[in-house]
Design an enzyme around this catalytic site. Structure first.
Site, PDB file in Angstrom:
ATOM      1  CB  SER A 199      38.062 104.820  79.579  1.00  0.00           C
ATOM      2  OG  SER A 199      37.479 106.032  80.400  1.00  0.00           O
TER       3      SER A 199
ATOM      4  CG  ASP B 133      29.873  88.687  90.609  1.00  0.00           C
ATOM      5  OD1 ASP B 133      30.656  89.965  89.880  1.00  0.00           O
ATOM      6  OD2 ASP B 133      30.118  89.102  91.759  1.00  0.00           O
TER       7      ASP B 133
ATOM      8  CG  ASN C 124      30.093  97.481  78.517  1.00  0.00           C
ATOM      9  OD1 ASN C 124      30.561  98.972  78.673  1.00  0.00           O
ATOM     10  ND2 ASN C 124      28.855  97.329  79.844  1.00  0.00           N
TER      11      ASN C 124
ATOM     12  CE  LYS D  53      36.623 101.011  82.247  1.00  0.00           C
ATOM     13  NZ  LYS D  53      36.498  99.838  80.922  1.00  0.00           N
TER      14      LYS D  53
ATOM     15  CE1 TYR E 259      35.235 103.322  84.362  1.00  0.00           C
ATOM     16  CE2 TYR E 259      36.831 105.103  83.904  1.00  0.00           C
ATOM     17  CZ  TYR E 259      35.551 103.849  83.563  1.00  0.00           C
ATOM     18  OH  TYR E 259      35.392 103.087  81.545  1.00  0.00           O
TER      19      TYR E 259
END
Length: 335
Positions: free
Chosen positions: A142, A63, A90, A159, A155
């Site tokens: 991203s 994890d 990733n 990022k 998210y």
């Protein structure tokens, strides 16, 4: 560090999607690969693909939010495969939902995996690379690291944080005259299994915003960046109007545009089962689960090539930006 100098690589989030596609490509180059992910079923399937390609595979259940697990995994790789030449961060998890419908513990969990997972992975990689004064770390970023969109606050926040962390660390490595290289690869919308397994509170099924690319496009760019790690960042596919025009020219206008279109463009016409299992807390490819592979359910709309990725790799950034903007504008209008 050219690919012929890379003998041992670590890929996090290796059991599915972009990580799985990257593992396949590394294996075809004869590189020994350590596969880090939570799901045993997906890990074992990915490891078999490495071995079928004639490579050595070391699947490790880990994890990425747990620093001690990541450190232990790095030590095991060094012991069983050899010195780590390449580390690719990733792994991620997230939530599709408006911010106010995302519970605090869910937001923290997504941040721990997606942002702190990169921090833990980078720290583990540096602990082995710095004493040898060589190695390459690739952060998979991203387009949403530069432009947040609605329904993906966790998210986008993670990022964005990865970019700030990586830029700060890169300056420190340059100050120390370190030969350890650090670079980022920023991805567009991809046809991965994430839209079928992320926690979602949207009324309809989540989908990527076009233009959509197959995960193999990202994998080629990631491995290409490892071959040429001197660049700060590489772009894959169209970063779209969101990143090139939006933040630089008219961020307020873009905010209003996304407020009108950002909900519809991220959902299909089909309903979603809100009781379906998701991978935020437990992997869906763990015991009793199944292997999700590389691609998701949008292959009919996904591109298998990206001219912009080639241009970015060959330092034609200005041309890449123009093409990316044009493609992004057209895709948004059609959608």
């Amino acid at each position: 560090m050219r690919h012929q100098d890379i003998r041992v690589a670590v890929v996090t989030g290796a059991s599915a999607g972009v990580g799985r596609a990257t593992v396949r490509l590394l294996a075809r180059r004869g590189i020994a690969v350590a596969l880090l992910a939570r799901g045993r079923v997906g890990l074992d399937a990915a490891a078999e693909e490495v071995r079928a390609a004639g490579g050595r595979a070391l699947p490790i259940e880990v994890d990425m939010a747990d620093h001690d697990q990541v450190v232990d995994a790095g030590r095991r790789v060094e012991t069983e495969l050899g010195p780590i030449d390449l580390w690719i961060n990733n792994a991620f998890s997230s939530v599709f939902a408006p911010f106010q419908q995302t519970r605090p513990e869910e937001f923290r969990r997504a941040t721990d995996v997606t942002y702190l997972g990169y921090v833990h992975g980078t720290r583990a990689a540096l602990s082995h690379m710095t004493p040898r004064d060589r190695g390459t770390i690739v952060q998979v970023g991203s387009a949403l690291a530069y432009r947040g969109i609605p329904l993906q606050a966790a998210y986008c926040g993670a990022k964005h944080a990865i970019v700030g962390f990586t830029e700060a660390l890169r300056c420190e490595l340059l100050h120390e005259r370190s030969n350890v290289k650090l670079t980022m690869v920023h991805l567009p919308a991809l046809n991965t299994p994430q839209f079928d397994w992320l926690l979602s509170r949207l009324p309809r099924h989540a989908e990527p915003v076009p233009p959509i690319y197959e995960p193999e496009v990202a994998a080629r760019a990631i491995v290409g960046a490892a071959d040429r790690p001197g660049r700060r960042a590489y772009w894959v596919g169209a970063p779209t109007v969101l990143t090139i025009l939006g933040n630089r020219v008219a961020p307020g206008l873009l905010d209003r545009y996304l407020a009108r279109t950002g909900y519809r463009s991220q959902q299909t016409g089909g309903p979603v089962d809100h009781d379906r299992p998701n991978n935020l807390w437990q992997p869906l490819d763990g015991p009793g689960g199944h292997d999700h592979g590389v691609r998701g359910s949008f292959s009919s709309r996904a591109h298998s090539r990206s001219p912009q990725a080639w241009l970015s790799r060959h330092r034609l950034a200005a041309v890449a930006g123009v093409l990316g903007t044009a493609a992004g504008v057209l895709a948004w209008r059609r959608h």
